[in-house]
Motif scaffolding. Structure first.
Motif, short mmCIF file in Angstrom:
data_model
loop_
_atom_site.label_atom_id
_atom_site.label_comp_id
_atom_site.label_asym_id
_atom_site.label_seq_id
_atom_site.Cartn_x
_atom_site.Cartn_y
_atom_site.Cartn_z
N GLN A 171 126.33 6.26 49.55
CA GLN A 171 125.19 7.10 49.19
C GLN A 171 123.98 6.24 48.84
OE1 GLN A 171 128.09 9.38 46.36
NE2 GLN A 171 126.13 10.48 46.32
N TYR A 224 121.67 10.78 50.17
CA TYR A 224 122.26 11.02 51.48
C TYR A 224 123.55 10.22 51.57
CZ TYR A 224 122.90 11.53 56.49
OH TYR A 224 123.43 11.83 57.73
N TRP A 242 127.08 9.07 53.75
CA TRP A 242 127.61 8.92 55.09
C TRP A 242 128.97 8.25 55.05
CZ3 TRP A 242 123.87 5.89 53.01
CH2 TRP A 242 124.07 4.51 53.02
N PRO A 250 123.57 15.50 53.09
CA PRO A 250 122.83 15.41 51.82
C PRO A 250 123.77 15.71 50.66
CG PRO A 250 121.69 16.81 53.41
CD PRO A 250 123.05 16.57 53.96
#
Length: 285
Positions: A116, A143, A145, A183
């Motif tokens: 993040q 954000y 991933w 998000p």
């Protein structure tokens, strides 16, 4: 004028020697905020959601512990508000389990680590249990991933399963989809202990939640035996948003000029300005 300056110097030094000046000025000094770098690490807990169709609760997704770490740069906006720029790396132990009376089968599913990058808005000192203690709260936005990126595959969850189910070994085939990112929002509490002029010890508790599905496991075949020994079929969907809770211990280092100024004069003798010290050597009229 020189006489009054000399007397004022003696007055302040006598108070400092007794400790009254330090106690009187400690509150405003500690209350001032500085830029701070914080590093923490600890444990995370996550549990993906499961939807069953014609399946008993023997098919489940247990909660799993893993590790988590956070690096943060906090910038003071006011005496009560701070802005954090942060990076998180959190392990997600997401698994699938089939558990009956005398047996348990489990395997890992979905992504293993979520990264993040984001910001936090921090409210300082909503509670102060002691002169060096403070409790902060923060709202975070980031954000997240997956470490492996986007991928999709078909597999057998219990890879050594036979072609027909047994009492403790179902036949489970799935289609797994991992998406790139989502998000995330979160809430955080931080208990601080001011350890010296530059150092802070931290105890942090946070919950982070993804706003978009990060991974999904959808069954294509589930065969199992019921209590009577008959073969039954069902289906399930496991979904993950990358959400987790975490508790971490950490360390903070202040980088501002206030802490430097505190260390500038380590003893009471040199805590006065040079100009005042110079006046001490001048004759008294």
């Amino acid at each position: 004028m020189r006489t009054s300056t000399f007397r004022r110097c003696l007055f302040y030094r006598s108070l400092l020697g007794c400790g009254f000046l330090f106690l009187g000025g400690a509150g405003p000094v500690w209350a001032q905020r500085e830029v701070e770098v914080q590093l923490s690490g600890g444990v995370s807990l996550t549990q993906p959601a499961i939807r069953r169709n014609n399946l008993p609760r023997a098919f489940r997704t247990p909660g799993g512990f893993n590790t988590a770490a956070t690096l943060r740069l906090t910038l003071p906006l006011t005496n009560k508000l701070g802005l954090g720029i942060e990076q998180r790396a959190t392990g997600l132990s997401q698994g699938f389990m089939y558990r009956v009376a005398n047996s348990r089968r489990s395997t890992g599913i979905l992504t293993g680590t979520v990264h993040q990058s984001g910001l936090s808005l921090r409210l300082y000192d909503i509670w102060q249990p002691g002169p060096r203690w403070g409790l902060d709260v923060a709202l975070t936005g980031s954000y997240g991933w997956a470490s492996r990126g986007s991928w999709q595959e078909e597999s057998i969850l219990f890879f050594d399963a036979a072609s027909q189910p047994t009492d403790n070994n179902p036949v489970v085939r799935v289609n797994t989809i991992n998406r790139k990112g989502t998000p995330m929002i979160g809430a955080e509490t931080v208990l601080r202990y001011e350890w010296g002029l530059r150092n802070t010890l931290l105890l942090t508790a946070t919950y982070q939640r993804g706003l978009r599905q990060l991974g999904e496991v959808r069954s294509t075949q589930v065969d199992y035996l019921d209590a009577a020994g008959a073969v039954q079929q069902g289906s399930f969907v496991v979904s993950s948003y990358g959400s987790y809770g975490s508790v971490q211990l950490g360390y903070g280092l202040r980088l501002g000029a206030i802490a430097t100024a505190r260390n500038k004069h380590p003893t009471p003798r040199y805590s006065l300005d040079d100009a005042e010290d110079a006046n001490d050597d001048s004759p008294i009229n």
